[in-house]
Design a protein around this motif. Structure first.
Motif, PDB file in Angstrom:
ATOM      1  N   UNK A 106       0.841  -1.211   0.000  1.00 12.41           N
ATOM      2  CA  UNK A 106       0.000   0.000   0.000  1.00 12.41           C
ATOM      3  C   UNK A 106       0.871   1.254   0.000  1.00 12.41           C
ATOM      4  N   UNK A 107       1.971   1.215   0.761  1.00 14.47           N
ATOM      5  CA  UNK A 107       2.881   2.372   0.810  1.00 14.47           C
ATOM      6  C   UNK A 107       3.622   2.533  -0.521  1.00 14.47           C
ATOM      7  N   UNK A 108       4.066   1.415  -1.100  1.00 15.22           N
ATOM      8  CA  UNK A 108       4.748   1.495  -2.396  1.00 15.22           C
ATOM      9  C   UNK A 108       3.801   2.066  -3.455  1.00 15.22           C
ATOM     10  N   UNK A 109       2.556   1.615  -3.396  1.00 14.80           N
ATOM     11  CA  UNK A 109       1.571   2.110  -4.353  1.00 14.80           C
ATOM     12  C   UNK A 109       1.360   3.617  -4.165  1.00 14.80           C
ATOM     13  N   UNK A 110       1.300   4.071  -2.918  1.00 13.60           N
ATOM     14  CA  UNK A 110       1.116   5.510  -2.653  1.00 13.60           C
ATOM     15  C   UNK A 110       2.264   6.319  -3.261  1.00 13.60           C
ATOM     16  N   UNK A 111       3.476   5.820  -3.131  1.00 13.18           N
ATOM     17  CA  UNK A 111       4.618   6.522  -3.725  1.00 13.18           C
ATOM     18  C   UNK A 111       4.539   6.498  -5.251  1.00 13.18           C
ATOM     19  N   UNK A 112       4.194   5.344  -5.812  1.00 11.74           N
ATOM     20  CA  UNK A 112       4.082   5.252  -7.272  1.00 11.74           C
ATOM     21  C   UNK A 112       3.030   6.230  -7.778  1.00 11.74           C
ATOM     22  N   UNK A 113       1.942   6.356  -7.062  1.00 12.99           N
ATOM     23  CA  UNK A 113       0.862   7.275  -7.452  1.00 12.99           C
ATOM     24  C   UNK A 113       1.331   8.731  -7.331  1.00 12.99           C
ATOM     25  N   UNK A 114       2.015   9.028  -6.242  1.00 11.84           N
ATOM     26  CA  UNK A 114       2.570  10.387  -6.064  1.00 11.84           C
ATOM     27  C   UNK A 114       3.485  10.765  -7.222  1.00 11.84           C
ATOM     28  N   UNK A 115       4.232   9.794  -7.744  1.00  9.96           N
ATOM     29  CA  UNK A 115       5.217  10.073  -8.797  1.00  9.96           C
ATOM     30  C   UNK A 115       4.696   9.733 -10.193  1.00  9.96           C
ATOM     31  N   UNK A 116       3.379   9.731 -10.361  1.00  8.69           N
ATOM     32  CA  UNK A 116       2.784   9.377 -11.653  1.00  8.69           C
ATOM     33  C   UNK A 116       2.363  10.641 -12.396  1.00  8.69           C
ATOM     34  N   UNK A 117       1.894  10.429 -13.618  1.00  9.80           N
ATOM     35  CA  UNK A 117       1.227  11.473 -14.411  1.00  9.80           C
ATOM     36  C   UNK A 117      -0.031  10.824 -14.984  1.00  9.80           C
ATOM     37  N   UNK A 118      -0.980  11.614 -15.470  1.00 13.81           N
ATOM     38  CA  UNK A 118      -2.150  10.966 -16.073  1.00 13.81           C
ATOM     39  C   UNK A 118      -1.701  10.004 -17.176  1.00 13.81           C
ATOM     40  N   UNK A 119      -2.181   8.789 -17.124  1.00 16.74           N
ATOM     41  CA  UNK A 119      -1.790   7.770 -18.104  1.00 16.74           C
ATOM     42  C   UNK A 119      -0.691   6.840 -17.637  1.00 16.74           C
ATOM     43  N   UNK A 120      -0.041   7.157 -16.518  1.00 14.89           N
ATOM     44  CA  UNK A 120       0.972   6.237 -15.975  1.00 14.89           C
ATOM     45  C   UNK A 120       0.327   4.905 -15.615  1.00 14.89           C
ATOM     46  N   UNK A 121       1.114   3.851 -15.762  1.00 13.28           N
ATOM     47  CA  UNK A 121       0.658   2.506 -15.445  1.00 13.28           C
ATOM     48  C   UNK A 121       1.398   1.992 -14.209  1.00 13.28           C
ATOM     49  N   UNK A 122       0.652   1.472 -13.255  1.00 11.13           N
ATOM     50  CA  UNK A 122       1.246   0.889 -12.054  1.00 11.13           C
ATOM     51  C   UNK A 122       0.876  -0.593 -12.029  1.00 11.13           C
ATOM     52  N   UNK A 123       1.907  -1.456 -11.976  1.00  8.76           N
ATOM     53  CA  UNK A 123       1.701  -2.907 -11.984  1.00  8.76           C
ATOM     54  C   UNK A 123       2.216  -3.454 -10.651  1.00  8.76           C
ATOM     55  N   UNK A 124       1.416  -4.277 -10.008  1.00  4.50           N
ATOM     56  CA  UNK A 124       1.807  -4.872  -8.724  1.00  4.50           C
ATOM     57  C   UNK A 124       1.788  -6.390  -8.873  1.00  4.50           C
ATOM     58  N   UNK A 125       2.917  -7.034  -8.549  1.00  2.00           N
ATOM     59  CA  UNK A 125       3.045  -8.485  -8.724  1.00  2.00           C
ATOM     60  C   UNK A 125       2.510  -9.240  -7.502  1.00  2.00           C
ATOM     61  N   UNK A 126       2.168 -10.497  -7.736  1.00  2.00           N
ATOM     62  CA  UNK A 126       1.900 -11.463  -6.662  1.00  2.00           C
ATOM     63  C   UNK A 126       0.691 -11.116  -5.799  1.00  2.00           C
ATOM     64  N   UNK A 127      -0.381 -10.654  -6.427  1.00  2.00           N
ATOM     65  CA  UNK A 127      -1.559 -10.276  -5.637  1.00  2.00           C
ATOM     66  C   UNK A 127      -2.500 -11.459  -5.372  1.00  2.00           C
ATOM     67  N   UNK A 128      -2.170 -12.638  -5.856  1.00  2.11           N
ATOM     68  CA  UNK A 128      -3.073 -13.785  -5.695  1.00  2.11           C
ATOM     69  C   UNK A 128      -2.472 -14.850  -4.774  1.00  2.11           C
ATOM     70  N   UNK A 129      -1.170 -15.159  -5.014  1.00  2.00           N
ATOM     71  CA  UNK A 129      -0.478 -16.091  -4.128  1.00  2.00           C
ATOM     72  C   UNK A 129      -1.232 -17.405  -3.926  1.00  2.00           C
ATOM     73  N   UNK A 130      -1.525 -18.075  -5.005  1.00  3.64           N
ATOM     74  CA  UNK A 130      -2.204 -19.363  -4.925  1.00  3.64           C
ATOM     75  C   UNK A 130      -3.592 -19.270  -4.296  1.00  3.64           C
ATOM     76  N   UNK A 131      -4.177 -18.073  -4.334  1.00  4.50           N
ATOM     77  CA  UNK A 131      -5.519 -17.866  -3.790  1.00  4.50           C
ATOM     78  C   UNK A 131      -5.534 -17.463  -2.330  1.00  4.50           C
ATOM     79  N   UNK A 132      -4.350 -17.338  -1.711  1.00  2.89           N
ATOM     80  CA  UNK A 132      -4.313 -16.994  -0.285  1.00  2.89           C
ATOM     81  C   UNK A 132      -4.930 -15.619  -0.002  1.00  2.89           C
ATOM     82  N   UNK A 133      -5.011 -14.790  -1.031  1.00  7.72           N
ATOM     83  CA  UNK A 133      -5.592 -13.456  -0.883  1.00  7.72           C
ATOM     84  C   UNK A 133      -7.030 -13.507  -0.363  1.00  7.72           C
ATOM     85  N   UNK A 134      -7.769 -14.565  -0.694  1.00 11.14           N
ATOM     86  CA  UNK A 134      -9.180 -14.630  -0.268  1.00 11.14           C
ATOM     87  C   UNK A 134      -9.371 -15.497   0.981  1.00 11.14           C
ATOM     88  N   UNK A 135      -8.261 -15.940   1.589  1.00 12.41           N
ATOM     89  CA  UNK A 135      -8.357 -16.739   2.808  1.00 12.41           C
ATOM     90  C   UNK A 135      -8.285 -15.801   4.018  1.00 12.41           C
TER      91      UNK A 135
END
Ligand code: SAH
Ligand code: DHB
Ligand code: MG
Length: 217
Positions: A142-171
């Motif tokens: 969340x903090x890394x994303x906040x920094x990426x957003x702070x340093x973006x411009x309209x149209x910038x793309x932010x990609x975050x890896x490993x958001x599923x982790x074999x489905x552990x995200x919904x456990x």
């Protein structure tokens, strides 16, 4: 079925669409020799990152989590000769291996490795970055994303890896800091009206995982 099939399909498309790449092979070999964990993005995922960077016409790229520089090389290859990539890595030993891999790829001139905890490095950086790839400790996503957003411009793309982790995200019973951090990030992403976002599950050589993607309004 399962992991073996995912790997076979990955191998099929990688063989047809990626072609031989001695520089990237050498990077993975050097990582293995140095004892780095094999948690780089897969070849097909690396090429996806490369194509995304090309698609947004990236001239400046930010990465959080270098490891041996495998994803760094894929991304930096998308940059023009006067482009710039800053990649943050906490472990000096990882950064050392990455520096050699990046040099072998001929990308010394465009890639700047910043050694230390990313939360120490990021506050001093200035944007805009056209693309950010977040792939370090998931507890701070969340903090890394906040920094990426702070340093973006309209149209910038932010990609975050490993958001599923074999489905552990919904456990909901999983209290691993990485899982909790990724869930916290996903909730922030859903509330953030400065971006349009989605998340895509992936299977393949690196198992069942996924990317979150956000475009800045
Ligand atoms: N992006 C790489 C893989 C990164 S693995 C690739 O796909 O090739 C995650 C990396 O993040 C590891 O090298 C780890 O040392 C680093 N890391 C973990 N916590 C960190 C932190 N707080 N700041 C910076 N890097 C961190
Ligand atoms: C891990 C980290 C990653 O960035 C990844 O792509 C896969 C696994 C890990 O810490 O286990
Ligand atoms: Mg990752």
């Amino acid at each position: 079925m399962g992991e073996d099939l995912w790997r076979s399909v990955d191998d099929y498309f990688t063989g047809l669409l990626l072609g031989p790449d001695p520089v990237l092979d050498a990077a993975l070999e050097a990582n293995a020799v140095a004892g780095l964990p094999a948690i780089d993005v897969s070849p097909a995922q690396g090429k996806l990152l490369h194509l995304l960077a090309r698609s947004v016409g990236a001239r400046r790229i930010l990465e959080v989590g270098t490891l041996g520089g495998y994803s760094t090389i894929w991304l930096a290859r998308a940059l023009p000769a006067d482009g710039q990539m800053i990649t943050c890595e906490r472990e000096p030993r990882h950064a050392e291996v990455a520096a050699a891999n990046i040099a072998r790829a001929g990308l010394n001139g465009v890639v700047d490795i910043r050694v230390g905890p990313a939360l120490d490095t990021l506050p001093a950086l200035e944007g805009p970055f056209d693309l950010a790839f977040i792939d370090a400790d998931k507890a701070s996503n969340a903090e890394y994303f906040a920094h990426a957003l702070r340093m973006s411009r309209p149209g910038s793309l932010i990609v975050v890896d490993n958001v599923v982790r074999g489905g552990r995200i919904v456990d909901a019973d999983n209290h691993d800091p990485d899982v909790v951090g990724t869930r916290r990030f996903a909730e922030v992403l859903g509330r953030e009206d400065r971006v349009e976002a989605t998340a895509i599950q992936t299977v393949g050589a690196k198992g069942h995982d996924g990317f979150a993607l956000a475009v800045v309004r």
